[in-house]
Design an enzyme around this catalytic site. Structure first.
Site, PDB file in Angstrom:
ATOM      1  N   TYR A 119      46.613  43.943  43.114  1.00 18.74           N
ATOM      2  CA  TYR A 119      46.519  42.966  42.030  1.00 18.74           C
ATOM      3  C   TYR A 119      45.566  41.856  42.444  1.00 18.74           C
ATOM      4  CZ  TYR A 119      47.795  39.316  38.687  1.00 18.74           C
ATOM      5  OH  TYR A 119      47.748  38.347  37.721  1.00 18.74           O
ATOM      6  N   GLU A 207      42.082  38.933  34.957  1.00 23.07           N
ATOM      7  CA  GLU A 207      43.116  39.645  35.700  1.00 23.07           C
ATOM      8  C   GLU A 207      42.725  41.103  35.906  1.00 23.07           C
ATOM      9  OE1 GLU A 207      47.846  39.572  35.349  1.00 23.07           O
ATOM     10  OE2 GLU A 207      46.942  40.800  33.780  1.00 23.07           O
TER      11      GLU A 207
END
Length: 398
Positions: A119, A207
């Protein structure tokens, strides 16, 4: 403003960010043709809506046992079948609410062999006035869950925009992801590319979830990108990517008048100047037993026309059974607000209770305008009084 995944990836590719090959499609036929242009033999068919959790989502029309909005296909026939399931149907995810969103676009990408998922995101940290880079080894899942269950697996790296992204920032990202060798170097390079894209495009959030280890390469498999609406005038190429079918029509209308409007699930419409005052107004409505139907901030310099537009937008919501106007006139003058309220109420033939609380510049003049309008407007002395009166009026009206 948000964009679709495929649009975000196209923007990132211009900065050298590594992404799998993929093609957007609006029809089943286009989806099959897109797959034919990819290496194969594995393909990924992805629903394109402005919401996360698509893979775990469910289509309303297909029943609880159907697959989600991101599916693997091992043949062109499967690509066609998945596209038929998705296009035109309503995908419900953890972020869409029960209403879900209709899928009107697909993104067909090349299937890759995923070794490990990570991530990586960037956002504006308001507390420090800097860019926060968030990295975690726990990719492919909700970062909120990671933060709650294993917060030690999240690393935050702060970048001062005056200094810019330095080599040590890249090394810190690669270290947080626990990458070694060539993958470590790739992570450093990609982190810099993402930062450059974030700054150049005036992003508010970028993101990557997941950032995947695919053999000897790091690839961006999914991305979400949003932009600072105040900077969009500098980016006409980004404005062209806006998909208004993903937005509430009332919110689109509000943006034309520079109004901050968000539809909510309650029955009392709110028109307020100032975000803090708007939040307090919504809270006190709930405290008195009802729920706000919207957040609407007309700002500090609203004109009569702007107030009229705000009033019309509130009344377009059939759930609205009453309206509370709460204005503190500093820059905004109470008489201007009053004129807008009267004009709008007459134009739309107001049929729901209206309670108005005015305070500040030209407040007495504003109250005189409301009293002399001939309209059934209930005046309130303060915010607590206003909330009690609108709740009482709505309940009396049934």
């Amino acid at each position: 403003m948000n964009v679709h995944e495929y649009q975000a990836k196209e923007l990132l590719a211009k900065f050298g960010v590594a992404i799998p090959k993929g093609i957007a499609a609006l029809t089943v036929e286009e989806a099959v043709e897109a797959a034919k242009q990819l290496p194969g033999p594995l393909y990924v068919v992805k629903s394109q809506i402005h919401a996360g959790g698509r893979g775990k989502g469910k289509f309303k029309e297909l029943g609880p046992d159907a697959k989600g909005g991101v599916r693997l296909a091992k043949s062109l026939d499967e690509v066609e079948s998945h596209a038929k399931d998705m296009l035109g149907n309503t995908l419900v995810t953890i972020q869409t609410g029960d209403a879900g969103k209709q899928v009107n676009r697909l993104y067909v990408t090349d299937g890759v062999d995923i070794g490990k998922e990570y991530y990586l995101s960037m956002l504006v940290d308001r507390a420090t006035g800097r860019i926060a880079v968030i990295a975690s080894t726990e990719g492919g899942m909700s970062i909120e869950d990671v933060a709650h269950d294993t917060p030690e697996k999240i690393t935050t790296i702060i970048v001062d925009p005056a200094q810019g992204f330095m080599p040590h920032h890249g090394r810190a990202v690669a270290f947080a992801l626990k990458l070694k060798g060539d993958l470590n170097k790739q992570a450093q390079v990609m982190a810099k590319q993402l930062y450059d894209a974030f700054m150049a495009l005036d992003c508010s959030m970028l993101e990557i979830n997941p950032l995947a280890e695919c053999g000897d390469k790091l690839l961006v498999l999914d991305t979400k990108m949003s932009f600072d609406s105040n900077a969009l005038y500098r980016h006409p190429e980004v404005m062209e990517l806006r998909d208004e079918t993903e937005e509430d029509p009332a919110e689109i209308e509000a943006s034309k008048y520079d109004l901050a409007y968000i539809k909510l699930d309650g029955n009392i419409g709110c028109m307020v100047n100032g975000a803090g005052l708007a939040m307090a107004t919504m809270d006190i409505i709930k405290l008195n037993g009802e729920f706000p139907a919207n957040f609407l901030d007309v700002g500090g310099g609203a004109t009569k026309e702007k107030v009229t537009a705000a009033f019309k937008i509130i009344l377009k919501d059939p759930a609205v059974k009453g309206i509370l106007v709460n204005i503190f006139g500093g820059i905004m003058k109470c008489d201007i607000i009053a004129e807008g309220i009267v004009a709008a109420a007459k134009e739309v033939n107001l049929s729901v209770p209206l309670v108005v609380r005015l305070e500040g510049t030209n407040v007495e003049l504003g109250k005189q305008i409301l009293e002399g309008s001939g309209l059934p407007i209930v005046s309130a002395s303060d915010l607590g009084d206003a909330a009690k009166k609108i709740v009482a009026e709505v309940r009396k009206a049934g």
